[in-house]
Write a protein that holds these residues in place. Structure first.
Motif, PDB file in Angstrom:
ATOM      1  N   ARG A  40       0.818  -1.215   0.000  1.00  0.00           N
ATOM      2  CA  ARG A  40       0.000   0.000   0.000  1.00  0.00           C
ATOM      3  C   ARG A  40       0.851   1.264   0.000  1.00  0.00           C
ATOM      4  O   ARG A  40       0.446   2.279  -0.571  1.00  0.00           O
ATOM      5  N   GLN A  41       2.020   1.226   0.624  1.00  0.00           N
ATOM      6  CA  GLN A  41       2.877   2.403   0.613  1.00  0.00           C
ATOM      7  C   GLN A  41       3.458   2.662  -0.778  1.00  0.00           C
ATOM      8  O   GLN A  41       3.504   3.801  -1.244  1.00  0.00           O
ATOM      9  N   ALA A  42       3.894   1.600  -1.432  1.00  0.00           N
ATOM     10  CA  ALA A  42       4.469   1.749  -2.774  1.00  0.00           C
ATOM     11  C   ALA A  42       3.400   1.809  -3.860  1.00  0.00           C
ATOM     12  O   ALA A  42       3.718   2.088  -5.013  1.00  0.00           O
ATOM     13  N   ARG A  43       2.139   1.507  -3.470  1.00  0.00           N
ATOM     14  CA  ARG A  43       1.023   1.462  -4.430  1.00  0.00           C
ATOM     15  C   ARG A  43       1.366   0.523  -5.583  1.00  0.00           C
ATOM     16  O   ARG A  43       1.239   0.849  -6.752  1.00  0.00           O
ATOM     17  N   ARG A  44       1.770  -0.714  -5.193  1.00  0.00           N
ATOM     18  CA  ARG A  44       2.210  -1.694  -6.190  1.00  0.00           C
ATOM     19  C   ARG A  44       1.710  -3.075  -5.790  1.00  0.00           C
ATOM     20  O   ARG A  44       1.826  -3.470  -4.633  1.00  0.00           O
ATOM     21  N   MET A  45       1.126  -3.788  -6.744  1.00  0.00           N
ATOM     22  CA  MET A  45       0.657  -5.135  -6.491  1.00  0.00           C
ATOM     23  C   MET A  45       1.801  -6.119  -6.719  1.00  0.00           C
ATOM     24  O   MET A  45       2.418  -6.152  -7.792  1.00  0.00           O
TER      25      MET A  45
END
Length: 279
Positions: free
Chosen positions: A93-98
């Motif tokens: 969630r911090q990096a906004r990456r799955m």
């Protein structure tokens, strides 16, 4: 259950120390979190409460990759394991990456597709009333034959006949409460969760005493057998006779209410332990 297996005990018999020591909750979705095909407010509230308490909640499901992407993004969960262990998704969630992992290469996956679909056709011909699951377009690694969601409903005997067609054809097959899931490859729910823990937490074997698993049907048996603190919601009862590794405990309530019953017991045990420590 097999002759050697032990029937599950009521969840109320679970030791408070065991409940309070849990840090990871693995859970099936269909008929474990859901009730009559829907996610009730009490089950979602239980997910939120566990997440707020610092418990890593990880759905482990036979549902397809497309659903898993949405669940990992929008639910209060740490990750999700899908298609009976073929893949996991976790949103940073911090990096906004799955973050994504899959058990087979794309070449292997595509090579198995035609063979799986041919076996599905044979299974549906052998068991009239079964149908390809409505969520099949969102699947990557398996095929789901519906016997009790939109098709049928057919009984568990019919589901087992569907599964046998896949097994006779050299595929893996597991019966859930609504689908028969089949795939070509050496994974199951336990293998999928072990891959996730190795990448995101610590080795699963090192953490198993702080892990609970909650499920409801035969395809959950690998994880019922993998952790000491395994819980079946009440509607697991029809599956117990054929289960080599039944859950250690069983809730009073079915489906989402049963999951909420478990979550409440866990959180109450943690609260009581904090009060004792502070006294």
């Amino acid at each position: 259950m097999t002759q050697e297996s032990t029937p599950p005990r009521p969840l109320s018999d679970a030791p408070a120390t065991g409940l309070a020591g849990l840090r990871y909750v693995l859970t099936d979705i269909d008929d474990t979190l859901t009730t009559d095909g829907r996610l009730p407010a009490e089950a979602y509230s239980a997910l939120q409460a566990l997440d707020a308490a610092g418990i890593a909640v990880i759905p482990v499901t036979g549902r397809p990759a497309g659903w898993c992407d949405a669940i990992a993004r929008h639910w209060p969960v740490a990750a999700v394991v899908g298609e009976n262990g073929a893949l996991w998704y976790a949103l940073d969630r911090q990096a906004r990456r799955m973050l994504r992992w899959q058990a087979q290469t794309e070449a292997e996956r595509l090579a198995n597709r035609a063979r799986l679909m041919a076996l599905a056709d044979a299974a549906m011909a052998a068991v009239p009333g079964a149908a390809i699951a409505a969520d099949q377009p969102f699947r990557l690694f398996d095929v789901a034959v519906d016997f009790c969601e939109d098709a049928g409903p057919l009984d568990l005997g019919a589901a087992r006949r569907i599964a046998q067609v896949f097994l006779d054809g050299g595929a893996e097959a597991k019966v859930s409460s609504i689908h028969v899931n089949a795939w070509i490859g050496g994974w199951d729910k336990r293998a999928g969760i072990e891959a996730l823990f190795a990448a995101r937490f610590r080795l699963f074997a090192a953490l198993r005493d702080s892990v609970a698993f909650v499920g409801d049907s035969g395809n959950d048996a690998p994880l019922f057998g993998a952790v000491p603190f395994s819980v079946g919601v009440a509607n697991v009862a029809p599956f117990l006779a054929g289960m080599a590794t039944p859950p250690a405990y069983i809730t009073r309530a079915e489906g989402g209410a049963g999951f909420a019953e478990f979550a409440d017991a866990l959180l109450q045990a943690r609260g009581a332990m904090r009060e004792e420590t502070a006294a």
